[in-house]
Design a protein around this motif. Structure first.
Motif, PDB file in Angstrom:
ATOM      1  N   MET A   1       0.414  11.313 -31.037  1.00  0.00           N
ATOM      2  CA  MET A   1       1.116  10.572 -30.018  1.00  0.00           C
ATOM      3  C   MET A   1       0.132  10.229 -28.900  1.00  0.00           C
ATOM      4  O   MET A   1      -0.709  11.028 -28.534  1.00  0.00           O
ATOM      5  N   SER A   2       0.283   9.055 -28.359  1.00  0.00           N
ATOM      6  CA  SER A   2      -0.506   8.630 -27.209  1.00  0.00           C
ATOM      7  C   SER A   2       0.429   8.262 -26.075  1.00  0.00           C
ATOM      8  O   SER A   2       1.486   7.676 -26.296  1.00  0.00           O
ATOM      9  N   PHE A   3       0.035   8.639 -24.883  1.00  0.00           N
ATOM     10  CA  PHE A   3       0.746   8.211 -23.690  1.00  0.00           C
ATOM     11  C   PHE A   3      -0.174   7.256 -22.968  1.00  0.00           C
ATOM     12  O   PHE A   3      -1.268   7.637 -22.549  1.00  0.00           O
ATOM     13  N   LYS A   4       0.266   6.009 -22.835  1.00  0.00           N
ATOM     14  CA  LYS A   4      -0.554   4.999 -22.175  1.00  0.00           C
ATOM     15  C   LYS A   4       0.078   4.629 -20.833  1.00  0.00           C
ATOM     16  O   LYS A   4       1.275   4.374 -20.755  1.00  0.00           O
ATOM     17  N   ILE A   5      -0.764   4.616 -19.820  1.00  0.00           N
ATOM     18  CA  ILE A   5      -0.314   4.196 -18.498  1.00  0.00           C
ATOM     19  C   ILE A   5      -0.351   2.669 -18.486  1.00  0.00           C
ATOM     20  O   ILE A   5      -1.410   2.066 -18.541  1.00  0.00           O
ATOM     21  N   THR A   6       0.834   2.067 -18.465  1.00  0.00           N
ATOM     22  CA  THR A   6       0.967   0.614 -18.529  1.00  0.00           C
ATOM     23  C   THR A   6       1.651   0.111 -17.262  1.00  0.00           C
ATOM     24  O   THR A   6       2.030   0.890 -16.384  1.00  0.00           O
ATOM     25  N   TRP A   7       1.846  -1.190 -17.201  1.00  0.00           N
ATOM     26  CA  TRP A   7       2.570  -1.757 -16.063  1.00  0.00           C
ATOM     27  C   TRP A   7       3.993  -1.208 -16.024  1.00  0.00           C
ATOM     28  O   TRP A   7       4.561  -1.047 -14.952  1.00  0.00           O
ATOM     29  N   LYS A   8       4.573  -0.894 -17.195  1.00  0.00           N
ATOM     30  CA  LYS A   8       5.916  -0.305 -17.223  1.00  0.00           C
ATOM     31  C   LYS A   8       5.907   1.091 -16.595  1.00  0.00           C
ATOM     32  O   LYS A   8       6.836   1.454 -15.870  1.00  0.00           O
ATOM     33  N   THR A   9       4.861   1.863 -16.876  1.00  0.00           N
ATOM     34  CA  THR A   9       4.732   3.190 -16.277  1.00  0.00           C
ATOM     35  C   THR A   9       4.660   3.073 -14.757  1.00  0.00           C
ATOM     36  O   THR A   9       5.328   3.804 -14.034  1.00  0.00           O
ATOM     37  N   HIS A  10       3.847   2.135 -14.283  1.00  0.00           N
ATOM     38  CA  HIS A  10       3.723   1.919 -12.839  1.00  0.00           C
ATOM     39  C   HIS A  10       5.059   1.480 -12.237  1.00  0.00           C
ATOM     40  O   HIS A  10       5.422   1.928 -11.144  1.00  0.00           O
ATOM     41  N   LEU A  11       5.785   0.640 -12.952  1.00  0.00           N
ATOM     42  CA  LEU A  11       7.082   0.176 -12.468  1.00  0.00           C
ATOM     43  C   LEU A  11       8.082   1.332 -12.390  1.00  0.00           C
ATOM     44  O   LEU A  11       8.805   1.471 -11.395  1.00  0.00           O
ATOM     45  N   ILE A  12       8.106   2.172 -13.418  1.00  0.00           N
ATOM     46  CA  ILE A  12       8.994   3.349 -13.410  1.00  0.00           C
ATOM     47  C   ILE A  12       8.667   4.244 -12.218  1.00  0.00           C
ATOM     48  O   ILE A  12       9.561   4.682 -11.490  1.00  0.00           O
ATOM     49  N   CYS A  13       7.380   4.511 -12.011  1.00  0.00           N
ATOM     50  CA  CYS A  13       6.968   5.382 -10.901  1.00  0.00           C
ATOM     51  C   CYS A  13       7.302   4.755  -9.553  1.00  0.00           C
ATOM     52  O   CYS A  13       7.740   5.456  -8.627  1.00  0.00           O
ATOM     53  N   LEU A  14       7.129   3.451  -9.424  1.00  0.00           N
ATOM     54  CA  LEU A  14       7.483   2.760  -8.183  1.00  0.00           C
ATOM     55  C   LEU A  14       8.982   2.864  -7.921  1.00  0.00           C
ATOM     56  O   LEU A  14       9.403   3.150  -6.793  1.00  0.00           O
ATOM     57  N   LEU A  15       9.788   2.655  -8.961  1.00  0.00           N
ATOM     58  CA  LEU A  15      11.243   2.757  -8.799  1.00  0.00           C
ATOM     59  C   LEU A  15      11.658   4.177  -8.410  1.00  0.00           C
ATOM     60  O   LEU A  15      12.516   4.362  -7.543  1.00  0.00           O
ATOM     61  N   VAL A  16      11.050   5.179  -9.032  1.00  0.00           N
ATOM     62  CA  VAL A  16      11.348   6.566  -8.678  1.00  0.00           C
ATOM     63  C   VAL A  16      10.953   6.829  -7.227  1.00  0.00           C
ATOM     64  O   VAL A  16      11.693   7.479  -6.480  1.00  0.00           O
ATOM     65  N   ALA A  17       9.796   6.325  -6.803  1.00  0.00           N
ATOM     66  CA  ALA A  17       9.349   6.508  -5.409  1.00  0.00           C
ATOM     67  C   ALA A  17      10.326   5.854  -4.438  1.00  0.00           C
ATOM     68  O   ALA A  17      10.665   6.441  -3.400  1.00  0.00           O
ATOM     69  N   ILE A  18      10.801   4.669  -4.771  1.00  0.00           N
ATOM     70  CA  ILE A  18      11.759   3.973  -3.902  1.00  0.00           C
ATOM     71  C   ILE A  18      13.071   4.748  -3.845  1.00  0.00           C
ATOM     72  O   ILE A  18      13.633   4.959  -2.760  1.00  0.00           O
ATOM     73  N   ILE A  19      13.557   5.181  -5.000  1.00  0.00           N
ATOM     74  CA  ILE A  19      14.810   5.944  -5.037  1.00  0.00           C
ATOM     75  C   ILE A  19      14.667   7.249  -4.249  1.00  0.00           C
ATOM     76  O   ILE A  19      15.550   7.617  -3.473  1.00  0.00           O
ATOM     77  N   LEU A  20      13.536   7.947  -4.451  1.00  0.00           N
ATOM     78  CA  LEU A  20      13.302   9.194  -3.715  1.00  0.00           C
ATOM     79  C   LEU A  20      13.268   8.946  -2.214  1.00  0.00           C
ATOM     80  O   LEU A  20      13.906   9.657  -1.436  1.00  0.00           O
ATOM     81  N   THR A  21      12.536   7.928  -1.806  1.00  0.00           N
ATOM     82  CA  THR A  21      12.414   7.607  -0.384  1.00  0.00           C
ATOM     83  C   THR A  21      13.772   7.236   0.201  1.00  0.00           C
ATOM     84  O   THR A  21      14.123   7.675   1.297  1.00  0.00           O
ATOM     85  N   GLU A  22      14.541   6.444  -0.528  1.00  0.00           N
ATOM     86  CA  GLU A  22      15.869   6.046  -0.048  1.00  0.00           C
ATOM     87  C   GLU A  22      16.827   7.226  -0.009  1.00  0.00           C
ATOM     88  O   GLU A  22      17.637   7.336   0.900  1.00  0.00           O
ATOM     89  N   SER A  23      16.730   8.110  -0.999  1.00  0.00           N
ATOM     90  CA  SER A  23      17.667   9.228  -1.060  1.00  0.00           C
ATOM     91  C   SER A  23      17.422  10.254   0.044  1.00  0.00           C
ATOM     92  O   SER A  23      18.340  10.950   0.455  1.00  0.00           O
ATOM     93  N   ILE A  24      16.198  10.339   0.504  1.00  0.00           N
ATOM     94  CA  ILE A  24      15.896  11.264   1.607  1.00  0.00           C
ATOM     95  C   ILE A  24      15.468  10.485   2.847  1.00  0.00           C
ATOM     96  O   ILE A  24      14.702  10.960   3.665  1.00  0.00           O
ATOM     97  N   GLY A  25      16.026   9.287   2.973  1.00  0.00           N
ATOM     98  CA  GLY A  25      15.646   8.363   4.040  1.00  0.00           C
ATOM     99  C   GLY A  25      15.683   8.944   5.434  1.00  0.00           C
ATOM    100  O   GLY A  25      14.782   8.727   6.239  1.00  0.00           O
ATOM    101  N   LYS A  26      16.731   9.710   5.758  1.00  0.00           N
ATOM    102  CA  LYS A  26      16.841  10.282   7.106  1.00  0.00           C
ATOM    103  C   LYS A  26      15.717  11.284   7.360  1.00  0.00           C
ATOM    104  O   LYS A  26      15.165  11.347   8.451  1.00  0.00           O
ATOM    105  N   ILE A  27      15.364  12.048   6.341  1.00  0.00           N
ATOM    106  CA  ILE A  27      14.276  13.020   6.486  1.00  0.00           C
ATOM    107  C   ILE A  27      12.957  12.290   6.689  1.00  0.00           C
ATOM    108  O   ILE A  27      12.156  12.662   7.544  1.00  0.00           O
TER     109      ILE A  27
END
Length: 170
Positions: A1-27
């Protein structure tokens, strides 16, 4: 198995970062307001938004360097040889000897910066420690994502770090 860091990986990580930031927005707002209200920084311009971006850059750059150095030190502790580099907007550490590493050791390599920097950030006053913690957490989302992927592999798997991600060889 290979795990490749692709534009999709970057997009997933960006979405997670946005969701995390929004979910703890007040903090996040409290951390940033606490940092900016300290008055320990003289602002280079009269534009508050531009000043904010300068502060963010000056905070993130050393965190990224320390983050990648921790990856490198951990690789070296497990007998690896490392190379550091930059790809467009992010830094990376790569084990270059093609040495297979036990899955759990590779998990330690992936997660050591978020753990070490998170613990270390508690030693600083909250107005700077909170900022360091938050920026490192956001910057570690890719490592955390790869760790989750790697957890699906068997315990006795061997991992070879690659420039594009990693290969599971057993």
């Amino acid at each position: 198995m290979s795990f490749k860091i692709t534009w999709k990986t970057h997009l997933i990580c960006l979405l997670v970062a946005i969701i995390l930031t929004e979910s703890i927005g007040k903090i996040v707002d409290e951390i940033l307001n606490n940092f900016l209200s300290r008055g320990v920084i003289s602002y280079p311009t009269d534009n508050p938004l531009f000043n904010f971006y300068i502060i963010v850059a000056l905070t993130i750059i050393p965190i990224c360097i320390i983050h990648e150095l921790i990856h490198g030190i951990t690789f070296k502790l497990f007998g690896g040889k490392v190379k550091y580099g930059f790809k467009i907007i992010y830094a990376y550490t790569q084990e270059v000897s093609n040495m297979p590493i036990n899955r759990n050791k590779f998990l330690i390599v992936l997660l050591s910066p978020v753990v070490v920097i998170s613990i270390t950030s508690t030693l600083f006053p909250p107005w700077i420690g909170g900022l360091v913690y938050f920026f490192n957490l956001i910057g570690s989302i890719g490592d955390i994502y790869m760790a989750f992927v790697l957890c699906r592999c068997s315990y006795d798997s061997k991992i070879i770090d690659r420039k594009y991600g990693f290969d599971v060889v057993k």
